[in-house]
Design a protein around this motif. Structure first.
Motif, PDB file in Angstrom:
ATOM      1  N   ASN A 120       0.821  -1.217   0.000  1.00 29.30           N
ATOM      2  CA  ASN A 120       0.000   0.000   0.000  1.00 29.30           C
ATOM      3  C   ASN A 120       0.854   1.267   0.000  1.00 29.30           C
ATOM      4  O   ASN A 120       0.508   2.272  -0.614  1.00 29.30           O
ATOM      5  N   ARG A 121       1.988   1.197   0.688  1.00 25.25           N
ATOM      6  CA  ARG A 121       2.895   2.355   0.719  1.00 25.25           C
ATOM      7  C   ARG A 121       3.445   2.619  -0.694  1.00 25.25           C
ATOM      8  O   ARG A 121       3.486   3.745  -1.162  1.00 25.25           O
ATOM      9  N   TYR A 122       3.836   1.531  -1.357  1.00 27.72           N
ATOM     10  CA  TYR A 122       4.389   1.637  -2.707  1.00 27.72           C
ATOM     11  C   TYR A 122       3.368   2.228  -3.684  1.00 27.72           C
ATOM     12  O   TYR A 122       3.679   3.124  -4.483  1.00 27.72           O
ATOM     13  N   ILE A 123       2.116   1.738  -3.577  1.00 29.55           N
ATOM     14  CA  ILE A 123       1.040   2.218  -4.446  1.00 29.55           C
ATOM     15  C   ILE A 123       0.803   3.727  -4.232  1.00 29.55           C
ATOM     16  O   ILE A 123       0.568   4.477  -5.168  1.00 29.55           O
ATOM     17  N   ASN A 124       0.892   4.160  -2.982  1.00 27.13           N
ATOM     18  CA  ASN A 124       0.681   5.588  -2.692  1.00 27.13           C
ATOM     19  C   ASN A 124       1.840   6.454  -3.161  1.00 27.13           C
ATOM     20  O   ASN A 124       1.646   7.552  -3.657  1.00 27.13           O
ATOM     21  N   LEU A 125       3.061   5.928  -2.985  1.00 27.26           N
ATOM     22  CA  LEU A 125       4.238   6.670  -3.429  1.00 27.26           C
ATOM     23  C   LEU A 125       4.216   6.834  -4.950  1.00 27.26           C
ATOM     24  O   LEU A 125       4.338   7.937  -5.483  1.00 27.26           O
ATOM     25  N   LEU A 126       4.000   5.709  -5.637  1.00 27.16           N
ATOM     26  CA  LEU A 126       3.940   5.735  -7.099  1.00 27.16           C
ATOM     27  C   LEU A 126       2.731   6.568  -7.568  1.00 27.16           C
ATOM     28  O   LEU A 126       2.863   7.449  -8.417  1.00 27.16           O
ATOM     29  N   GLY A 127       1.568   6.323  -6.958  1.00 24.61           N
ATOM     30  CA  GLY A 127       0.334   6.995  -7.373  1.00 24.61           C
ATOM     31  C   GLY A 127       0.399   8.496  -7.174  1.00 24.61           C
ATOM     32  O   GLY A 127       0.019   9.271  -8.051  1.00 24.61           O
ATOM     33  N   GLN A 128       0.890   8.939  -6.011  1.00 21.92           N
ATOM     34  CA  GLN A 128       0.918  10.378  -5.750  1.00 21.92           C
ATOM     35  C   GLN A 128       1.981  11.074  -6.606  1.00 21.92           C
ATOM     36  O   GLN A 128       1.837  12.245  -6.957  1.00 21.92           O
ATOM     37  N   THR A 129       3.033  10.333  -6.980  1.00 23.52           N
ATOM     38  CA  THR A 129       4.017  10.881  -7.923  1.00 23.52           C
ATOM     39  C   THR A 129       3.359  11.084  -9.293  1.00 23.52           C
ATOM     40  O   THR A 129       3.485  12.150  -9.907  1.00 23.52           O
TER      41      THR A 129
END
Lengths: 163, 310
Positions: B89-98
């Motif tokens: 979930n952290r990865y998805i948020n980091l990638l998504g918000q970028t």
């Protein structure tokens, strides 16, 4: 034909670029940063909240230079974060006479209103917001984004200050 | 002679455009009347420019989108369970918000947020408030970071292009009545008229239903899907990811659709006809020079450590 186009464009321009220096604006997102330059990585000078009053100074590719009315501090916000604050004569429900309301006032009222309505709706339909509230805490720091981008050699142009 | 006729044409054009603008306002007032609502706007026709402008702008205010989105998100999370893995979930948020920062609409009322849903179904859902959900089944269609980026960028583009707000506005024809009602409540709120809350709840309920129906039911239009694909490609190019990742994901979607047979559920129902979408993307990428910058070794290392077991 070209004339028609020109006149239309001029009229459209009148509507679109109606913000002048000194015009009042208000923050229309939940919160945003006042930055020292027109970019997502420029140093943060202040945090602004919904409805806060600003004065328009200048614009540069999607960013607006503004002065915070309350503090007099000047900085930059993303253009989507603030909106023009127009005053309009309106007859209000339950009041006999028309009075001047600003778009900020309407937006502020609408927000409190939306929260009330959400509560009302939630009670009627037994909606559980706890998972949504958890989801909304998932913020990512700009620094994390920078290292995510640079680590894998992604393009950084979108993070740079507007020229 | 020529100058005079040019001048006359200019005057005529000005008159035509002005006439058109006024006719537009008058038509709206007529429609207000036809719906039998918004009497205070009709009565104060000249002083109701703000309301009319808001309606003519054909979009919902950002906070309206957000509150409708929150309720839609609550309904989605009533149907699906979140996938608990914090690293994924952290990865998805980091990638998504970028990716969202590189989109056409980087700033929305309360920001973009991403959550993985614990389901084998292939589904991706974006509320107008920026709550983005992807199932484990959908993420399994991706085999590297570029392809996960393509999936998330597609959902971000639905938010950026306000497809959810469009769904709200299409509910009742062009939904002028609903929007006028909503504005009435806002104006009522300025006057602190608490009796309006009950009816406003009904307006919100209708809005949420139209979003939820669109997201969990029929899906967006084919045009909206193509627009979201092209928006996704623009984001991928801006960041230096491989835009063909979008095509690869759609090909695997098509394959899974073929394997699933006739029964169309979840993503297959809401995201029909991947073949046509692939053709549109290929057309857009005809002159693409293949300039990716992404360091595939590092990207695949972080992809594997976060989503390797999805």
């Amino acid at each position: 034909m070209r004339t028609v186009l020109l006149v239309t464009l001029m009229l459209v321009a009148l509507f679109v670029f109606a913000v002048d220096a000194g015009d009042p604006l208000f923050v229309q997102v939940r919160d945003t940063e006042l930055r020292s330059g027109p970019g997502f990585l420029s140093p943060i000078q202040d945090r602004l909240g919904f409805g806060q009053e600003l004065e328009y100074v200048a614009e540069r590719s999607g960013w607006m230079q503004v002065m915070v009315t309350e503090t007099g501090v000047t900085g930059w916000v993303h253009a989507a974060a603030a909106k023009e604050n127009r005053a309009t004569q309106m007859q209000l429900q339950g009041e006999q006479t028309a009075r001047t309301v600003t778009s900020r006032e309407v937006a502020l009222a609408g927000r409190g209103f939306s929260e009330n309505i959400e509560g009302e709706y939630g009670n009627q339909n037994r909606v559980d917001f706890s998972r949504v509230d958890e989801l909304e805490t998932r913020r990512v720091d700009p620094e994390e984004i920078v290292s995510f981008v640079t680590e894998a050699s992604l393009r950084e142009d979108f993070l740079k200050e507007a020229e | 002679m020529e100058r005079r006729s040019a001048q006359r044409r200019r005057v005529l054009a000005l008159a035509a455009v002005t006439g058109f603008l006024f006719a537009g306002c008058a038509a709206i007032v007529e429609e207000f009347r036809a719906f039998g609502i918004g009497d205070q706007f009709v009565a104060n026709y000249d002083s109701s420019r703000m309301a009319i402008q808001a309606i003519e702008a054909d979009t919902l205010p950002d906070d309206d989108e957000y509150f409708a989105g929150r309720l839609a998100a609550a309904q989605i999370l009533d149907t699906y369970d979140p996938y608990g893995d914090p690293e994924a979930n952290r990865y998805i948020n980091l990638l998504g918000q970028t990716l969202a920062l590189a989109s056409d609409r980087p700033v929305i009322f309360s920001g973009y947020r991403f959550m993985i849903l614990d389901s084998d179904e292939i589904n991706g859902l974006a509320t107008p408030g920026g709550h983005i959900f992807v199932t484990r089944g959908l993420l399994r269609l991706a085999e590297n970071e570029d392809e996960v980026a393509a999936i998330l960028a597609h959902e971000i583009s639905h938010v950026a292009y306000r497809h959810g707000a469009e769904a709200i506005m299409e509910t009742r024809g062009r939904n002028l009545a609903l929007r006028a009602e909503a504005l009435n409540y806002r104006v009522a709120a300025v006057g602190l008229d608490s009796s309006a809350i009950g009816r406003a709840t009904t307006v919100l309920e209708e809005r949420v239903q139209s979003v939820v129906n669109r997201l969990l039911g029929d899906g967006y239009s084919q045009e909206a899907e193509v627009e979201a694909d092209l928006g996704a490609i623009q984001i991928l190019l801006k960041l230096g990811y491989d835009p063909h990742a979008m095509i690869r994901v759609l090909e695997r979607l098509e394959e899974s659709e073929r394997l699933a047979g006739r029964e169309k559920k979840g993503f297959h129902k809401t995201h029909p006809n991947p073949g046509r979408r692939i053709r549109e993307i290929n057309r857009r990428l005809t002159n693409y020079g293949g300039l990716t910058t992404v360091d595939t070794q590092i990207a695949s290392r972080r992809y594997r450590s976060s989503l390797g077991n999805i």
